[in-house]
Scaffold this motif. Structure first.
Motif, PDB file in Angstrom:
ATOM      1  N   ALA A 262       0.860  -1.189   0.000  1.00 58.04           N
ATOM      2  CA  ALA A 262       0.000   0.000   0.000  1.00 58.04           C
ATOM      3  C   ALA A 262       0.892   1.232   0.000  1.00 58.04           C
ATOM      4  CB  ALA A 262      -0.932   0.024   1.213  1.00 58.04           C
ATOM      5  N   TYR A 280      -3.111   0.205  -3.356  1.00 56.29           N
ATOM      6  CA  TYR A 280      -2.843  -0.974  -2.517  1.00 56.29           C
ATOM      7  C   TYR A 280      -2.902  -2.242  -3.360  1.00 56.29           C
ATOM      8  CZ  TYR A 280      -7.885  -1.926  -2.545  1.00 56.29           C
ATOM      9  OH  TYR A 280      -9.174  -2.209  -2.930  1.00 56.29           O
ATOM     10  N   PRO A 289      -5.015  -3.325   3.502  1.00 55.03           N
ATOM     11  CA  PRO A 289      -3.697  -2.682   3.639  1.00 55.03           C
ATOM     12  C   PRO A 289      -3.755  -1.157   3.575  1.00 55.03           C
ATOM     13  CG  PRO A 289      -3.886  -3.827   1.530  1.00 55.03           C
ATOM     14  CD  PRO A 289      -5.043  -4.252   2.354  1.00 55.03           C
ATOM     15  N   SER A 290      -4.658  -0.608   2.765  1.00 54.22           N
ATOM     16  CA  SER A 290      -4.754   0.845   2.673  1.00 54.22           C
ATOM     17  C   SER A 290      -5.225   1.448   3.991  1.00 54.22           C
ATOM     18  CB  SER A 290      -5.711   1.230   1.538  1.00 54.22           C
ATOM     19  OG  SER A 290      -5.727   2.625   1.354  1.00 54.22           O
TER      20      SER A 290
END
Length: 366
Positions: A262, A280, A289-290
């Motif tokens: 990300a 990401y 993940p973002s």
């Protein structure tokens, strides 16, 4: 009080000559990075290199720069009708635009009086002006002069006012527990690290990592990834280098075993972080993940004393996980007081909305 003296800047050399005065004016009036000369210059170089510039500059009796309004002359269309327009130096990558003026009301009257004497345009269009921005004085001046005008809502940009401590921010957050679980699941896959890139050294390779990650997802399918167009790549590369040289760059990565999963491309300016481009690895979407990166960023911002995270752009559910506050922007339109101008204004602000409502009612009745 003597009226402001208005001059037009029509080429890049003359625009470049204004850099020091332009930035000093921004600093005095509304110190936002999007209004600075460097940002506008980078935008022009990559998105409008052949633009017919019509930048308005106003000087006071002492010769000092008192106001600027970045415009270009172009042929546009409104509902299929060709329209000669003066447009702000903006697109969706410029984020925010405004009149920059020591005395907005006085500058608006001077600029509009100047433009009224020029028959080469039919509509003045300013994009993504923040609610309450100085450019609204241009609408007030148009109303006072009896000219057709209108405003149209554009981006609603979420933003988060940062508290003094991480503990104060964490308290009561609805997504805190879900993100802790996702972070643990990510850590089970390997070594998790946060990287902050702020300098020029090695910047090119870091940007390529970010661009490749963005292009690996849905944006590539839509053709909107930065790396898919040379003008976008050039703008974000040039802006990053300029920002790094001036201490404004904030390029962050979330890495799993050194692999970027990300990133957040943004600018840090005036105590605020301006989040311009995220990306990401969609193969890891189950651990968000973002969102994990954003959580770490906010903690870093608070620790370094920043006052705001501006998520910019349009409203979106993933942004609302962090805040309910939004900053409304508008497109502002001023038409010449001619038959054509009046017709264009009525078509956009009267006839088209009525037609849209009628079609909506018809669809609902089917």
């Amino acid at each position: 009080m003597e009226p402001l003296r208005v001059e037009e800047v029509r080429d890049l050399a003359a625009f470049d000559a204004l850099e020091a005065e332009w930035n000093a004016l921004v600093k005095r009036v509304d110190d936002q990075v999007f209004y600075r000369h460097e940002f506008v210059r980078c935008w022009l170089e990559h998105f409008a290199p052949g633009a017919a510039l019509r930048i308005l500059a106003a000087r006071n009796a002492a010769g000092g720069l008192a106001a600027v309004l970045g415009l270009q002359e172009e042929q546009g269309h409104q509902y299929g009708v060709p329209v000669r327009q003066l447009s702000s130096l903006t697109n969706k990558h410029s984020c925010r635009f405004d009149l920059v003026a020591e005395e907005p009301k006085r500058a608006a009257v001077a600029f509009l009086s100047h433009l009224m004497g020029d028959p080469s345009w039919e509509v003045l269009r300013l994009s993504d002006v923040p609610e309450g921005g100085a450019a609204w004085e241009l609408l007030n001046a148009a109303r006072g002069a009896g000219m057709p005008w209108g405003a149209w809502p554009s981006a609603r940009s979420p933003y988060l006012v940062l508290p003094a401590t991480v503990a104060a921010w964490t308290k009561g957050r609805s997504n805190a527990k879900p993100l802790r679980r996702r972070r643990r699941r990510l850590e089970e896959k390997g070594r998790v690290e946060i990287e902050r890139v702020a300098g020029v050294e090695g910047l090119g390779s870091k940007l390529e990592e970010a661009f490749a990650l963005e292009q690996s997802g849905w944006k590539a399918q839509e053709g909107t990834a930065i790396a898919q167009a040379e003008h976008r790549r050039g703008f974000y590369t040039g802006l990053a280098r300029t920002a790094a040289e001036r201490g404004w760059l904030g390029l962050y990565f979330l890495r799993l075993d050194a692999r970027p999963i990300a990133f957040q491309y943004g600018l840090e300016y005036g105590g605020r972080y301006l989040a311009m481009k995220p990306g990401y690895d969609e193969a890891l979407s189950e651990v968000s993940p973002s969102h994990l990166l954003t959580e770490s960023l906010v903690q870093d911002f608070i620790g370094r004393g920043l006052s705001e995270l501006d998520l910019l752009g349009d409203d979106a559910p993933y942004k609302r996980e962090w805040t309910e506050q939004v900053r409304q922007h508008h497109w502002l339109f001023i038409y010449r007081d001619t038959w054509m101008g009046q017709t264009l204004q009525r078509s956009k602000f009267r006839w088209a909305p009525v037609a849209k409502r009628m079609v909506g009612r018809w669809v609902r009745r089917r």
